[in-house]
Every structure is written in C-alpha cells, then in structure tokens.
Design a protein around this motif. Structure first.
Motif, mmCIF file in Angstrom:
data_model
loop_
_atom_site.group_PDB
_atom_site.id
_atom_site.type_symbol
_atom_site.label_atom_id
_atom_site.label_comp_id
_atom_site.label_asym_id
_atom_site.label_seq_id
_atom_site.Cartn_x
_atom_site.Cartn_y
_atom_site.Cartn_z
ATOM 1 N N ARG A 138 0.991 -1.186 0.151
ATOM 2 C CA ARG A 138 -0.003 -0.061 -0.080
ATOM 3 C C ARG A 138 1.059 1.294 0.054
ATOM 4 N NH1 ARG A 138 0.711 -1.005 5.272
ATOM 5 N NH2 ARG A 138 0.730 0.477 6.865
ATOM 6 N N PHE A 139 0.286 2.225 -0.631
ATOM 7 C CA PHE A 139 1.038 3.545 -0.427
ATOM 8 C C PHE A 139 1.178 3.987 0.978
ATOM 9 C CE2 PHE A 139 -0.486 4.054 -4.737
ATOM 10 C CZ PHE A 139 0.767 3.858 -5.532
ATOM 11 N N LYS A 140 1.977 5.055 1.157
ATOM 12 C CA LYS A 140 1.951 5.678 2.647
ATOM 13 C C LYS A 140 0.750 6.174 3.195
ATOM 14 C CE LYS A 140 6.977 6.525 2.617
ATOM 15 N NZ LYS A 140 8.232 7.315 2.431
ATOM 16 N N ASP A 141 -0.089 6.595 2.066
ATOM 17 C CA ASP A 141 -1.417 7.186 2.639
ATOM 18 C C ASP A 141 -2.306 6.219 2.675
ATOM 19 O OD1 ASP A 141 -1.886 6.549 -0.058
ATOM 20 O OD2 ASP A 141 -2.158 8.563 -0.736
ATOM 21 N N GLY A 142 -2.194 4.840 2.505
ATOM 22 C CA GLY A 142 -3.114 3.710 2.610
ATOM 23 C C GLY A 142 -3.598 3.504 1.410
ATOM 24 N N ARG A 143 -3.527 4.072 0.285
ATOM 25 C CA ARG A 143 -4.267 3.683 -0.905
ATOM 26 C C ARG A 143 -3.623 2.224 -1.528
ATOM 27 N NH1 ARG A 143 -4.021 8.324 -5.167
ATOM 28 N NH2 ARG A 143 -5.307 6.783 -6.362
ATOM 29 N N LYS A 144 -4.320 1.647 -2.285
ATOM 30 C CA LYS A 144 -3.907 0.497 -2.688
ATOM 31 C C LYS A 144 -3.050 0.842 -4.060
ATOM 32 C CE LYS A 144 -5.759 -4.140 -4.710
ATOM 33 N NZ LYS A 144 -6.924 -4.617 -5.108
ATOM 34 N N PRO A 145 -1.776 0.184 -4.369
ATOM 35 C CA PRO A 145 -1.020 0.516 -5.651
ATOM 36 C C PRO A 145 -2.023 0.205 -6.542
ATOM 37 C CG PRO A 145 -0.181 -1.340 -4.363
ATOM 38 C CD PRO A 145 -1.307 -0.775 -3.544
ATOM 39 N N PHE A 146 -1.384 0.782 -7.860
ATOM 40 C CA PHE A 146 -2.114 0.642 -9.149
ATOM 41 C C PHE A 146 -1.148 0.468 -10.125
ATOM 42 C CE2 PHE A 146 -1.919 5.005 -7.917
ATOM 43 C CZ PHE A 146 -1.416 5.540 -9.208
ATOM 44 N N GLU A 147 -1.328 -0.106 -11.400
ATOM 45 C CA GLU A 147 -0.582 -0.061 -12.420
ATOM 46 C C GLU A 147 0.819 -0.614 -12.461
ATOM 47 O OE1 GLU A 147 -0.765 3.941 -14.158
ATOM 48 O OE2 GLU A 147 -2.824 3.533 -15.157
ATOM 49 N N MET A 148 0.821 -1.681 -11.349
ATOM 50 C CA MET A 148 2.249 -2.022 -11.211
ATOM 51 C C MET A 148 2.892 -2.904 -12.489
ATOM 52 S SD MET A 148 3.066 -1.269 -8.041
ATOM 53 C CE MET A 148 4.249 -2.202 -7.655
ATOM 54 N N ASN A 149 2.006 -3.315 -13.082
ATOM 55 C CA ASN A 149 2.556 -4.004 -14.574
ATOM 56 C C ASN A 149 3.117 -3.115 -15.417
ATOM 57 O OD1 ASN A 149 2.828 -6.914 -15.007
ATOM 58 N ND2 ASN A 149 0.386 -6.843 -14.471
ATOM 59 N N LYS A 150 2.498 -1.953 -15.296
ATOM 60 C CA LYS A 150 3.189 -0.757 -16.200
ATOM 61 C C LYS A 150 4.514 -0.124 -15.525
ATOM 62 C CE LYS A 150 -0.761 1.351 -18.277
ATOM 63 N NZ LYS A 150 -1.766 2.626 -18.330
ATOM 64 N N VAL A 151 4.731 -0.105 -14.269
ATOM 65 C CA VAL A 151 6.100 0.231 -13.812
ATOM 66 C C VAL A 151 7.295 -1.047 -14.025
ATOM 67 C CG1 VAL A 151 7.184 0.853 -11.667
ATOM 68 C CG2 VAL A 151 4.601 1.376 -11.859
ATOM 69 N N PHE A 152 6.652 -2.138 -13.933
ATOM 70 C CA PHE A 152 7.445 -3.393 -14.322
ATOM 71 C C PHE A 152 7.945 -3.214 -15.601
ATOM 72 C CE2 PHE A 152 8.312 -7.915 -14.983
ATOM 73 C CZ PHE A 152 9.476 -7.959 -13.926
ATOM 74 N N ARG A 153 6.995 -3.035 -16.662
ATOM 75 C CA ARG A 153 7.186 -2.869 -17.969
ATOM 76 C C ARG A 153 8.307 -1.862 -18.332
ATOM 77 N NH1 ARG A 153 5.654 -5.099 -23.319
ATOM 78 N NH2 ARG A 153 6.457 -3.423 -24.692
ATOM 79 N N ARG A 154 8.070 -0.711 -17.660
ATOM 80 C CA ARG A 154 9.173 0.411 -17.618
ATOM 81 C C ARG A 154 10.630 -0.035 -17.251
ATOM 82 N NH1 ARG A 154 9.810 6.187 -17.333
ATOM 83 N NH2 ARG A 154 11.836 6.536 -17.891
ATOM 84 N N LEU A 155 10.810 -0.849 -16.165
ATOM 85 C CA LEU A 155 11.752 -1.588 -15.761
ATOM 86 C C LEU A 155 12.552 -2.415 -16.916
ATOM 87 C CD1 LEU A 155 13.977 -1.827 -13.446
ATOM 88 C CD2 LEU A 155 12.497 -3.681 -13.043
ATOM 89 N N LEU A 156 11.706 -3.061 -17.215
ATOM 90 C CA LEU A 156 12.046 -4.198 -18.451
ATOM 91 C C LEU A 156 12.853 -3.462 -19.624
ATOM 92 C CD1 LEU A 156 9.500 -7.192 -18.033
ATOM 93 C CD2 LEU A 156 11.697 -6.875 -16.873
ATOM 94 N N GLU A 157 11.774 -2.381 -19.995
ATOM 95 C CA GLU A 157 12.184 -1.691 -21.027
ATOM 96 C C GLU A 157 13.893 -0.943 -20.859
ATOM 97 O OE1 GLU A 157 9.205 1.143 -21.633
ATOM 98 O OE2 GLU A 157 7.741 -0.202 -22.841
ATOM 99 N N ASP A 158 13.891 -0.370 -19.697
ATOM 100 C CA ASP A 158 15.271 0.284 -19.279
ATOM 101 C C ASP A 158 16.375 -0.772 -19.264
ATOM 102 O OD1 ASP A 158 13.784 2.541 -19.006
ATOM 103 O OD2 ASP A 158 14.075 2.500 -16.680
ATOM 104 N N MET A 159 16.101 -2.001 -19.201
ATOM 105 C CA MET A 159 17.083 -3.021 -18.945
ATOM 106 C C MET A 159 16.919 -3.925 -20.361
ATOM 107 S SD MET A 159 16.538 -4.329 -14.962
ATOM 108 C CE MET A 159 18.037 -5.251 -15.086
ATOM 109 N N ASN A 160 16.337 -3.766 -21.518
ATOM 110 C CA ASN A 160 16.020 -4.488 -22.464
ATOM 111 C C ASN A 160 15.911 -5.772 -22.305
ATOM 112 O OD1 ASN A 160 16.260 -4.601 -25.199
ATOM 113 N ND2 ASN A 160 18.501 -5.260 -25.408
ATOM 114 N N LEU A 161 14.928 -6.105 -21.282
ATOM 115 C CA LEU A 161 14.240 -7.525 -21.125
ATOM 116 C C LEU A 161 13.005 -7.759 -21.239
ATOM 117 C CD1 LEU A 161 16.198 -8.053 -17.462
ATOM 118 C CD2 LEU A 161 16.863 -9.028 -19.681
ATOM 119 N N VAL A 162 12.339 -6.914 -22.103
ATOM 120 C CA VAL A 162 10.900 -7.131 -22.399
ATOM 121 C C VAL A 162 10.428 -8.460 -22.870
ATOM 122 C CG1 VAL A 162 8.776 -6.387 -23.584
ATOM 123 C CG2 VAL A 162 10.595 -4.587 -22.410
ATOM 124 N N LYS A 163 11.350 -8.902 -24.056
ATOM 125 C CA LYS A 163 11.047 -9.925 -24.716
ATOM 126 C C LYS A 163 11.858 -11.446 -24.105
ATOM 127 C CE LYS A 163 8.890 -7.893 -28.066
ATOM 128 N NZ LYS A 163 7.438 -8.333 -28.468
#
Length: 221
Positions: A138-163
């Motif tokens: 959860r976020f520090k304000d208690g909210r449920k996180p969203f779009e974690m897959n998009k954040v992970f996708r950005r990481l894989l793109e930065d590392m050239n590991l998408v495929k």
C-alpha cells in the motif's frame, strides 16, 4: 446444412515467458536503486516493486488477485519439527490456500514494515501477532497501488528485458513461471508444487513438459 467436425485435440502447451536466474538477479540489483531520486507515487511504486518482485519469486503466488490483496493478518509463522516457516493465506481464481514462503521472505517483510511509520518500531513477530487488517502492499497514505505492471514494464524496457526467448513479452506474471521453472529444475515434486501454486498437475505438465520430461529421465536412467 453440413455439420462441421469439431476437433477434440487441445492446443499444444506453449512455453511460458520466464526469466533466467541471471536476469532475475539483474532485475533485483536494478531495483535496489531504481527508486532513488524519484518523488511521489512513482517513487513509492518503484520502491514497492522491489518488495513485490522478491515476494513473487519467493512464493510463486499470482500477481494481482493474490499478491495485491495480502494483509498482515494473512501471514503467520508455521512450526514443524522445531523449524519456523512463514506462510501466506492467499485467495485467487482457484480458491483460497496456504502457501509456504522461502526463508528469505522474512527479511523482505521486515523491509516493507520499515517503510510504514505506524508499524516500523515493532518486531516482525509482534506485527504478525496483531493480525492487522492492513494491506502489505500500500502507499504511505493507505491507498492500494495501481498499474504495477506498467511500472515493471518500464523497468524491463530500461534493461532491455521485455522479450523472452520465444519472443513473447514478459510481465510481472512471468515471475510466477520463473518460480515454477526453478522449483521443477531443483527437483520439487510436481504434486507439491501444484498445491503450493494453486494449480493442477496437468496444467504444470502442459506448460512445463520439457522440464517434467527431463526430471523423469533423470529419475529413470
């Protein structure tokens, strides 16, 4: 009107998009600093992603329906033959079940705990005894996180590991396939693995047929 013939053959199992051990190590190393200097929800999500990746790799649970709904009350110590094991109560598309986490998961939970002021001063044992109805992720304000897959996708793109090796895009769910692959290669019994992951032996054999065949060869030769 001619009646079309229906095929009774199922589709051939396809290899699931997983990561190699080397790739997982590289991802975990990158996540140790990927959040530094990034503010707001994006920074929090990147920090949270490090913990999420570790927990998915240490348990084999499903991303989303199982991981994002875990509360502290769903985690407890299980003792067998004087050895303590962390176990999680998860609920997914195949129903609810207990699963056992690898021992390294204890340090990940302590790391998550340290990011929230309201529970940071407790020991992990004290926290688990409270049975808090509070989400682990959860976020520090208690909210449920969203779009974690998009954040992970950005990481894989930065590392050239998408495929993956088969040219298929990889996602957070690919960590579950990585877990299954590593457990099968390590010799974990397929029936035990099926119960742990909340799936069937048939499903594991269908998608990891090359690995299960290799295991049988090693046992029979």
């Amino acid at each position: 009107v001619p009646v079309p013939k229906l095929s009774v053959r199922g589709e051939k199992g396809q290899a699931r998009p997983a990561f190699t051990k080397t790739e997982v190590s590289a991802i975990q190393k990158q996540l140790k600093s990927w959040y530094v200097g990034v503010e707001g929800y994006t920074g929090e999500m990147r920090l949270m992603l490090r913990d999420l990746v570790d927990i998915l790799m240490l348990t084999g649970m499903r991303q989303g329906t199982e991981s994002m709904n875990i509360e502290w009350k769903h985690i407890e110590w299980y003792v067998e033959k004087d050895v303590r094991y962390l176990r999680f109560w998860v609920s997914g598309k195949t129903g609810a079940r207990w699963l056992i986490a690898k021992h390294e998961c204890e340090e990940v939970l302590k790391r998550i705990q340290a990011t929230h002021e309201s529970i940071a001063d407790m020991t992990l044992d004290e926290l688990l005894e409270l049975k808090l109805a509070q989400r682990v992720f959860r976020f520090k304000d208690g909210r449920k996180p969203f779009e974690m897959n998009k954040v992970f996708r950005r990481l894989l793109e930065d590392m050239n590991l998408v495929k993956g090796q088969a040219g298929t895009d990889r996602t957070l769910y690919s960590l579950r396939h990585t877990y299954a692959t590593q457990e099968l290669l390590a010799g974990t019994d397929i029936h035990t693995l099926a119960r742990q992951m909340g799936t069937s032996v048939v499903m594991l054999e269908r998608h990891y047929s090359k690995l299960t065949a290799t295991m049988a060869a090693e046992q029979l030769a």
